[in-house]
Design an enzyme around this catalytic site. Structure first.
Site, PDB file in Angstrom:
ATOM      1  N   ARG A  27       0.834  -1.206   0.000  1.00 23.76           N
ATOM      2  CA  ARG A  27       0.000   0.000   0.000  1.00 23.76           C
ATOM      3  C   ARG A  27       0.876   1.267   0.000  1.00 23.76           C
ATOM      4  O   ARG A  27       0.573   2.252   0.680  1.00 23.76           O
ATOM      5  CB  ARG A  27      -0.933   0.043   1.213  1.00 23.76           C
ATOM      6  CG  ARG A  27      -1.964  -1.071   1.275  1.00 23.76           C
ATOM      7  CD  ARG A  27      -2.996  -0.931   0.157  1.00 23.76           C
ATOM      8  NE  ARG A  27      -4.087  -1.872   0.310  1.00 23.76           N
ATOM      9  CZ  ARG A  27      -4.075  -3.140  -0.111  1.00 23.76           C
ATOM     10  NH1 ARG A  27      -2.994  -3.619  -0.731  1.00 23.76           N
ATOM     11  NH2 ARG A  27      -5.122  -3.914   0.053  1.00 23.76           N
ATOM     12  N   SER A  39     -10.783  -0.768   3.074  1.00 21.68           N
ATOM     13  CA  SER A  39     -10.031  -0.834   4.342  1.00 21.68           C
ATOM     14  C   SER A  39      -9.657   0.572   4.775  1.00 21.68           C
ATOM     15  O   SER A  39      -9.040   1.310   3.993  1.00 21.68           O
ATOM     16  CB  SER A  39      -8.739  -1.628   4.163  1.00 21.68           C
ATOM     17  OG  SER A  39      -9.009  -2.934   3.739  1.00 21.68           O
ATOM     18  N   GLU A  78      -4.981   3.900   5.868  1.00 26.39           N
ATOM     19  CA  GLU A  78      -4.748   3.679   4.434  1.00 26.39           C
ATOM     20  C   GLU A  78      -5.416   4.794   3.632  1.00 26.39           C
ATOM     21  O   GLU A  78      -4.899   5.266   2.623  1.00 26.39           O
ATOM     22  CB  GLU A  78      -5.326   2.319   4.006  1.00 26.39           C
ATOM     23  CG  GLU A  78      -5.207   2.115   2.502  1.00 26.39           C
ATOM     24  CD  GLU A  78      -5.986   0.931   1.956  1.00 26.39           C
ATOM     25  OE1 GLU A  78      -5.769  -0.202   2.408  1.00 26.39           O
ATOM     26  OE2 GLU A  78      -6.800   1.155   1.035  1.00 26.39           O
TER      27      GLU A  78
HETATM   28  P1  FAD Z   1      -9.042   8.456  -5.250  1.00 34.68           P
HETATM   29  O1  FAD Z   1      -9.707   7.951  -4.029  1.00 34.68           O
HETATM   30  O2  FAD Z   1      -9.732   9.488  -6.047  1.00 34.68           O
HETATM   31  O3  FAD Z   1      -7.592   8.976  -4.868  1.00 34.68           O
HETATM   32  C1  FAD Z   1      -6.761   8.247  -4.013  1.00 34.68           C
HETATM   33  C2  FAD Z   1      -5.429   9.007  -3.865  1.00 34.68           C
HETATM   34  O4  FAD Z   1      -4.735   9.004  -5.095  1.00 34.68           O
HETATM   35  C3  FAD Z   1      -5.624  10.494  -3.508  1.00 34.68           C
HETATM   36  O5  FAD Z   1      -4.554  10.863  -2.673  1.00 34.68           O
HETATM   37  C4  FAD Z   1      -5.547  11.196  -4.850  1.00 34.68           C
HETATM   38  O6  FAD Z   1      -5.056  12.520  -4.732  1.00 34.68           O
HETATM   39  C5  FAD Z   1      -4.553  10.328  -5.596  1.00 34.68           C
HETATM   40  N1  FAD Z   1      -4.805  10.252  -7.047  1.00 34.68           N
HETATM   41  C6  FAD Z   1      -5.886   9.706  -7.665  1.00 34.68           C
HETATM   42  N2  FAD Z   1      -5.745   9.770  -8.998  1.00 34.68           N
HETATM   43  C7  FAD Z   1      -4.552  10.394  -9.227  1.00 34.68           C
HETATM   44  C8  FAD Z   1      -3.832  10.769 -10.402  1.00 34.68           C
HETATM   45  N3  FAD Z   1      -4.296  10.557 -11.639  1.00 34.68           N
HETATM   46  N4  FAD Z   1      -2.635  11.407 -10.244  1.00 34.68           N
HETATM   47  C9  FAD Z   1      -2.131  11.662  -9.019  1.00 34.68           C
HETATM   48  N5  FAD Z   1      -2.773  11.327  -7.876  1.00 34.68           N
HETATM   49  C10 FAD Z   1      -3.951  10.694  -7.984  1.00 34.68           C
HETATM   50  N6  FAD Z   1      -7.799  -0.804  -2.485  1.00 34.68           N
HETATM   51  C11 FAD Z   1      -6.956  -1.854  -2.593  1.00 34.68           C
HETATM   52  O7  FAD Z   1      -5.739  -1.672  -2.741  1.00 34.68           O
HETATM   53  N7  FAD Z   1      -7.404  -3.129  -2.539  1.00 34.68           N
HETATM   54  C12 FAD Z   1      -8.709  -3.431  -2.376  1.00 34.68           C
HETATM   55  O8  FAD Z   1      -9.080  -4.597  -2.332  1.00 34.68           O
HETATM   56  C13 FAD Z   1      -9.632  -2.346  -2.259  1.00 34.68           C
HETATM   57  N8  FAD Z   1     -10.952  -2.577  -2.068  1.00 34.68           N
HETATM   58  C14 FAD Z   1     -11.822  -1.535  -1.936  1.00 34.68           C
HETATM   59  C15 FAD Z   1     -13.192  -1.819  -1.757  1.00 34.68           C
HETATM   60  C16 FAD Z   1     -14.097  -0.788  -1.640  1.00 34.68           C
HETATM   61  C17 FAD Z   1     -15.559  -1.107  -1.436  1.00 34.68           C
HETATM   62  C18 FAD Z   1     -13.665   0.563  -1.705  1.00 34.68           C
HETATM   63  C19 FAD Z   1     -14.643   1.678  -1.610  1.00 34.68           C
HETATM   64  C20 FAD Z   1     -12.309   0.846  -1.867  1.00 34.68           C
HETATM   65  C21 FAD Z   1     -11.376  -0.201  -1.985  1.00 34.68           C
HETATM   66  N9  FAD Z   1      -9.992   0.030  -2.163  1.00 34.68           N
HETATM   67  C22 FAD Z   1      -9.125  -1.021  -2.315  1.00 34.68           C
HETATM   68  C23 FAD Z   1      -9.467   1.410  -2.165  1.00 34.68           C
HETATM   69  C24 FAD Z   1      -9.555   2.122  -3.540  1.00 34.68           C
HETATM   70  O9  FAD Z   1     -10.510   1.513  -4.367  1.00 34.68           O
HETATM   71  C25 FAD Z   1      -8.211   2.126  -4.264  1.00 34.68           C
HETATM   72  O10 FAD Z   1      -7.237   2.739  -3.474  1.00 34.68           O
HETATM   73  C26 FAD Z   1      -8.288   2.852  -5.626  1.00 34.68           C
HETATM   74  O11 FAD Z   1      -7.078   2.708  -6.326  1.00 34.68           O
HETATM   75  C27 FAD Z   1      -8.600   4.338  -5.466  1.00 34.68           C
HETATM   76  O12 FAD Z   1      -8.855   4.847  -6.762  1.00 34.68           O
HETATM   77  P2  FAD Z   1      -9.594   6.217  -6.980  1.00 34.68           P
HETATM   78  O13 FAD Z   1      -9.546   6.530  -8.434  1.00 34.68           O
HETATM   79  O14 FAD Z   1     -10.949   6.170  -6.374  1.00 34.68           O
HETATM   80  O15 FAD Z   1      -8.644   7.210  -6.179  1.00 34.68           O
HETATM   81  N1  EPU Z   2     -10.259 -10.542  10.183  1.00 33.96           N
HETATM   82  C1  EPU Z   2     -10.978 -10.620  11.357  1.00 33.96           C
HETATM   83  N2  EPU Z   2     -12.124  -9.879  11.462  1.00 33.96           N
HETATM   84  C2  EPU Z   2     -12.581  -9.090  10.471  1.00 33.96           C
HETATM   85  C3  EPU Z   2     -11.841  -8.987   9.278  1.00 33.96           C
HETATM   86  C4  EPU Z   2     -10.676  -9.732   9.163  1.00 33.96           C
HETATM   87  O1  EPU Z   2     -10.602 -11.333  12.283  1.00 33.96           O
HETATM   88  O2  EPU Z   2     -13.626  -8.465  10.666  1.00 33.96           O
HETATM   89  C5  EPU Z   2      -9.018 -11.345  10.049  1.00 33.96           C
HETATM   90  C6  EPU Z   2      -9.259 -12.797   9.689  1.00 33.96           C
HETATM   91  O3  EPU Z   2      -8.262 -13.551  10.351  1.00 33.96           O
HETATM   92  C7  EPU Z   2      -8.993 -12.855   8.201  1.00 33.96           C
HETATM   93  C8  EPU Z   2      -7.896 -11.825   8.064  1.00 33.96           C
HETATM   94  O4  EPU Z   2      -8.231 -10.811   9.017  1.00 33.96           O
HETATM   95  O5  EPU Z   2      -8.570 -14.118   7.799  1.00 33.96           O
HETATM   96  C9  EPU Z   2      -7.772 -11.207   6.685  1.00 33.96           C
HETATM   97  O6  EPU Z   2      -9.038 -10.713   6.270  1.00 33.96           O
HETATM   98  P1  EPU Z   2      -9.346 -10.404   4.723  1.00 33.96           P
HETATM   99  O7  EPU Z   2      -8.950 -11.574   3.888  1.00 33.96           O
HETATM  100  O8  EPU Z   2     -10.735  -9.908   4.624  1.00 33.96           O
HETATM  101  O9  EPU Z   2      -8.313  -9.300   4.370  1.00 33.96           O
HETATM  102  P2  EPU Z   2      -7.870  -7.943   5.089  1.00 33.96           P
HETATM  103  O10 EPU Z   2      -6.473  -8.099   5.553  1.00 33.96           O
HETATM  104  O11 EPU Z   2      -8.880  -7.523   6.099  1.00 33.96           O
HETATM  105  C10 EPU Z   2      -6.848  -7.032   2.892  1.00 33.96           C
HETATM  106  C11 EPU Z   2      -6.813  -5.727   2.167  1.00 33.96           C
HETATM  107  C12 EPU Z   2      -8.067  -5.550   1.329  1.00 33.96           C
HETATM  108  C13 EPU Z   2      -8.155  -6.688   0.327  1.00 33.96           C
HETATM  109  C14 EPU Z   2      -8.210  -8.003   1.108  1.00 33.96           C
HETATM  110  C15 EPU Z   2      -8.221  -9.219   0.202  1.00 33.96           C
HETATM  111  C16 EPU Z   2      -5.461  -4.210   3.495  1.00 33.96           C
HETATM  112  C17 EPU Z   2      -5.433  -3.027   4.355  1.00 33.96           C
HETATM  113  N3  EPU Z   2      -6.654  -4.621   3.093  1.00 33.96           N
HETATM  114  O12 EPU Z   2      -7.916  -6.951   3.847  1.00 33.96           O
HETATM  115  O13 EPU Z   2      -7.950  -4.345   0.602  1.00 33.96           O
HETATM  116  O14 EPU Z   2      -9.297  -6.584  -0.486  1.00 33.96           O
HETATM  117  O15 EPU Z   2      -7.033  -8.095   1.953  1.00 33.96           O
HETATM  118  O16 EPU Z   2      -6.961  -9.380  -0.359  1.00 33.96           O
HETATM  119  O17 EPU Z   2      -4.404  -4.753   3.168  1.00 33.96           O
HETATM  120  C18 EPU Z   2      -8.408  -1.994   0.707  1.00 33.96           C
HETATM  121  O18 EPU Z   2      -7.178  -1.832   0.688  1.00 33.96           O
HETATM  122  O19 EPU Z   2      -9.224  -1.046   0.723  1.00 33.96           O
HETATM  123  C19 EPU Z   2      -8.928  -3.372   0.732  1.00 33.96           C
HETATM  124  C20 EPU Z   2     -10.230  -3.650   0.823  1.00 33.96           C
END
Ligand code: FAD
Ligand code: EPU
Length: 337
Positions: free
Chosen positions: A165, A237, A333
């Site tokens: 991240r 997250s 994050e």
């Molecule tokens: P924004 O939220 O608009 O911006 C994020 C940051 O990047 C800001 O600081 C912004 O200034 C900067 N930025 C954006 N675009 C540009 C650009 N073109 N140039 C320079 N800076 C820029 N993330 C994960 O890594 N893994 C996941 O599994 C994951 N699951 C998610 C699930 C949900 C339901 C939600 C709501 C979010 C999740 N995220 C996850 C977080 C998010 O989707 C990602 O971080 C995504 O890449 C953000 O994209 P965005 O276009 O919405 O960026």
């Molecule tokens: N867990 C709990 N309770 C909860 C949630 C998680 O105990 O309510 C524990 C469990 O042991 C589980 C472990 O956490 O096995 C991992 O949970 P999960 O697989 O859901 O993944 P996470 O670590 O909670 C990360 C990323 C997610 C990504 C998932 C799947 C980060 C900060 N988050 O979540 O990314 O989708 O793995 O790969 O690394 C995001 O960055 O926004 C995001 C959603």
């Protein structure tokens, strides 16, 4: 004609659904329009903020500045060989549209990252990751406009200094660049990653291990676990999973024998923040208009009408609680604006 809009609500532009406004909003779909927006901000002595899909930001007050949305579109084939393809993808392309396109073409590398909200331009910023894969695996180059120089520049994979991240865009280049295009190398010789959690079992339910079965399994799991921002505001997250020295982990394991962990190297261990937050008693807890999601303790939700400041204060109480229970610091994050 290119119009920079004035006094715009950002509620539709952030997945937390926070209702703040910006003095100016520029949706710029060419390099020239982005540079024009930078000149406009500079002429009016206003700061610049970049927003993609708004799925990883928490907006805490009205923005007295120019919000630039890098809306460059298109996926261009740069090079194709027997083993891989190199693509240049516009920052404004919806991330999951790009993943769907790659899977449909039969090109591997990003299928585990299906259904992550947001745009391609934000993917390198925090090196998006899910289900055992990070975007850096496929990113070979990032093109951006240097805001101070108003010039198009590029850096290659190693210069991006990707981490968990993390990247140079969250460090030295934070706030200094606007990403315009990201270059990906995707593979025609498929190597699948299904060893994360229950992914293998989920894929098996759909049949053989293929790109589209991985994509569909990931989408199924995500739909079950994570709240849909269209229904309840959230940014995925809220915190990162803390990475600690193995000695710290061993001490904690004595006190909390059930604590899950992932060994990253001989000296480093990652602890799931979701577990820490749940054990500290926050899962499903609601305070005012916000709370911790019932199915995933790492996700903070806006039940409607929460302000960014309210969510930030709530997040800080979770940090304090986890620090006093486990002695661990949770790093946010989500980008606080
Ligand atoms: P924004 O939220 O608009 O911006 C994020 C940051 O990047 C800001 O600081 C912004 O200034 C900067 N930025 C954006 N675009 C540009 C650009 N073109 N140039 C320079 N800076 C820029 N993330 C994960 O890594 N893994 C996941 O599994 C994951 N699951 C998610 C699930 C949900 C339901 C939600 C709501 C979010 C999740 N995220 C996850 C977080 C998010 O989707 C990602 O971080 C995504 O890449 C953000 O994209 P965005 O276009 O919405 O960026
Ligand atoms: N867990 C709990 N309770 C909860 C949630 C998680 O105990 O309510 C524990 C469990 O042991 C589980 C472990 O956490 O096995 C991992 O949970 P999960 O697989 O859901 O993944 P996470 O670590 O909670 C990360 C990323 C997610 C990504 C998932 C799947 C980060 C900060 N988050 O979540 O990314 O989708 O793995 O790969 O690394 C995001 O960055 O926004 C995001 C959603």
């Amino acid at each position: 004609m290119f119009v920079i809009k004035k006094n715009i609500s950002l509620k539709p532009n952030n997945t937390f659904g926070i209702d703040v406004s910006t003095r100016y909003f520029a949706r710029a779909n060419t390099v020239e329009k982005i540079i024009y927006s930078i000149n406009f901000a500079s002429y009016n002595r206003l700061p610049i903020y970049v927003l993609g899909g708004g799925s990883n930001v928490l907006l805490t007050s009205d923005i007295e500045g120019v919000v630039v949305n890098s809306a460059i579109n298109g996926i261009a084939m740069i090079e194709e060989s027997g083993s891989d393809v190199t693509l240049s993808v516009g920052a404004g392309v919806v991330w999951d549209d790009f993943v769907a396109f790659a899977v449909q073409k039969g090109w591997g590398g990003v299928e585990n990252l299906s259904y992550i909200p947001g745009c391609v331009g934000a993917a390198p910023i925090q090196n998006i990751g899910a289900y055992g894969v990070e975007a850096e695996k496929s990113i070979i180059k990032v093109e951006y406009i240097d805001i101070a120089k108003r010039k198009l520049e590029e850096i290659n994979h190693s210069e991006c200094r990707f981490g968990y991240r993390d990247s140079i865009f969250k460090q030295e280049l934070k706030g200094k660049v606007i990403i315009t295009n990201v270059w990906f190398r995707l593979s025609k010789k498929l190597e699948f990653r299904v060893d994360y959690g229950s992914l293998q079992t989920e894929v098996a339910k759909l049949g053989e291990v293929t790109l589209s079965n991985i994509r569909n399994a990931v989408i199924d799991v995500r739909k079950r676990k994570l709240p849909d921002p269209k229904e309840v505001g959230n940014a995925g997250s809220f915190f990162k999973n803390p990475i600690v020295e193995v000695e710290v982990y061993r001490d904690l394991k004595v006190k909390f024998p059930e604590m899950p962990f992932y060994q990253l190297s001989d000296s480093l261990v990652k602890i799931p923040a979701g577990w820490l937050i749940e054990q500290a008693g926050w899962k499903g807890k609601r305070v005012g208009n916000c709370g911790v999601h019932q199915k995933q303790a790492l996700v903070i939700v806006n039940y409607g009408g929460a302000t960014g400041k309210e969510i930030l204060a709530f997040a800080k109480s979770i940090q304090e609680s986890v620090a006093s229970t486990f002695g661990l610091e949770l790093e946010m994050e989500v980008n606080i604006l």
